[in-house]
Scaffold this motif. Structure first.
Motif, PDB file in Angstrom:
ATOM      1  N   THR A  82      35.674  -6.324  34.836  1.00 31.14           N
ATOM      2  CA  THR A  82      37.083  -5.948  34.992  1.00 31.14           C
ATOM      3  C   THR A  82      37.926  -7.216  34.983  1.00 31.14           C
ATOM      4  O   THR A  82      37.675  -8.150  35.750  1.00 31.14           O
ATOM      5  CB  THR A  82      37.312  -5.178  36.307  1.00 31.14           C
ATOM      6  OG1 THR A  82      36.467  -4.028  36.341  1.00 31.14           O
ATOM      7  CG2 THR A  82      38.764  -4.732  36.413  1.00 31.14           C
ATOM      8  N   ASP A  97      41.783  -4.274  33.257  1.00 32.15           N
ATOM      9  CA  ASP A  97      41.181  -3.683  32.062  1.00 32.15           C
ATOM     10  C   ASP A  97      39.663  -3.880  32.077  1.00 32.15           C
ATOM     11  O   ASP A  97      39.150  -4.898  32.564  1.00 32.15           O
ATOM     12  CB  ASP A  97      41.755  -4.333  30.800  1.00 32.15           C
ATOM     13  CG  ASP A  97      43.249  -4.069  30.659  1.00 32.15           C
ATOM     14  OD1 ASP A  97      43.664  -2.944  30.998  1.00 32.15           O
ATOM     15  OD2 ASP A  97      43.981  -4.983  30.215  1.00 32.15           O
ATOM     16  N   LYS A  98      38.953  -2.910  31.519  1.00 36.65           N
ATOM     17  CA  LYS A  98      37.506  -3.005  31.404  1.00 36.65           C
ATOM     18  C   LYS A  98      37.133  -3.703  30.090  1.00 36.65           C
ATOM     19  O   LYS A  98      37.699  -3.416  29.037  1.00 36.65           O
ATOM     20  CB  LYS A  98      36.872  -1.610  31.426  1.00 36.65           C
ATOM     21  CG  LYS A  98      37.018  -0.865  32.742  1.00 36.65           C
ATOM     22  CD  LYS A  98      36.143  -1.456  33.830  1.00 36.65           C
ATOM     23  CE  LYS A  98      36.201  -0.615  35.099  1.00 36.65           C
ATOM     24  NZ  LYS A  98      35.390  -1.199  36.185  1.00 36.65           N
ATOM     25  N   PRO A 144      37.055  -5.444  24.411  1.00 36.07           N
ATOM     26  CA  PRO A 144      37.848  -4.437  25.134  1.00 36.07           C
ATOM     27  C   PRO A 144      37.175  -3.066  25.059  1.00 36.07           C
ATOM     28  O   PRO A 144      36.635  -2.682  24.023  1.00 36.07           O
ATOM     29  CB  PRO A 144      39.184  -4.433  24.388  1.00 36.07           C
ATOM     30  CG  PRO A 144      39.217  -5.734  23.647  1.00 36.07           C
ATOM     31  CD  PRO A 144      37.804  -6.056  23.306  1.00 36.07           C
TER      32      PRO A 144
END
Length: 283
Positions: free
Chosen positions: A207, A212-213, A229
């Protein structure tokens, strides 16, 4: 040399060169007497597999490279049995190259790139053996000795075809077909090689500071770290397996995904040029 001069024995320039050769290269000469090509191939493969032998960059050999080493060594051994002859370092010349390629094309029905991989892997190993003093056969180390590869015709799926594959009803197929489709789509969404995306686990999911992962992994072939992403479609698949994507070998993925493609009615004809057994064919 000094001992001979003090003893009053005349020493010619040729004798000096011979003495230097015998003393300086004694270790290499002993190596050549005890190491055969087949023994060196076995040693090279073992060291590569165990991580004892490193690449020129100082890293371990990738699984793909080790696979190529195994293939080249195995086919070289089978070729020797078929030809009724045991080849050593100094036997690897253009005559051998011609016969070995003929065997790979004729008996094994290999395409031009697979045959080239066998030849070129052998040349690389022979180069290492020469550098380590096991032989001085430079005929097999020239650029001309290597086999040329051919550009491959790549077939791609359109965005619509990928969507059709994801929405296709494959409930009548096995769970392995579903797994193969999901793993294949992970490859689509990550744009990585199968050797990389086929091993994604929870540990690869990170993360960022913005929340965002991303998937962080080291590419097996290049050793490069990449950060990918996680798109919503990819996240859906990863959640399905609790971020522990099961492993399925590449051959099985290729086998099962073809059936999934049939169910999704992906049947647009594509002409592919292929060189197999030394002949160009279109399929």
């Amino acid at each position: 040399i000094d001992k001979r001069i003090k003893s009053g024995i005349a020493v010619t320039a040729a004798q000096v060169r011979q003495i230097v050769q015998e003393v300086v290269y004694r270790e290499q000469a002993n190596k050549r007497q005890t190491m055969t090509l087949n023994a060196y191939l076995a040693l090279y493969q073992e060291q590569a597999e165990q991580g004892v032998r490193k690449t020129q960059k100082g890293t371990n050999f990738s699984p793909g490279t080790i696979k190529s080493i195994r293939l080249a060594r195995h086919q070289f051994e089978v070729f020797q049995v078929k030809s009724g002859r045991v080849y050593d370092f100094n036997d690897i010349d253009y005559g051998f190259r011609t016969m070995f390629l003929s065997y790979l094309y004729g008996d094994k029905k290999y395409n031009v790139n697979t045959a080239a991989k066998c030849i070129n892997t052998l040349v690389t190993i022979l180069g290492a053996a020469e550098a380590e003093g096991y032989h001085n056969n430079t005929k097999c180390l020239s650029r001309q000795f290597r086999a040329k590869r051919k550009d491959v015709d790549n077939v791609y799926l359109t965005k619509e075809e990928l969507q059709a594959m994801m929405s296709a009803d494959i409930s009548h197929l096995t769970k392995l077909h579903e797994l193969a489709r999901d793993i294949f789509m992970v490859g689509v969404y990550t744009a990585q090689r199968v050797s990389d995306y086929n091993h994604i686990t929870k540990d690869n999911i990170k993360t960022t500071e913005s929340g965002d992962k991303v998937i962080e992994l080291r590419q097996q072939k290049t050793g490069t770290w990449v950060s990918i992403p996680v798109k919503p479609e990819l996240m859906e698949i990863l959640k399905k397996y609790n971020f522990e994507l099961p492993y399925l070998c590449e051959q099985k993925i290729n086998e099962y995904i073809k059936k999934v493609g049939e169910v999704a009615k992906i049947n647009t004809p594509v002409t592919i040029e292929n060189t197999k057994s030394g002949k160009v064919a279109f399929t």
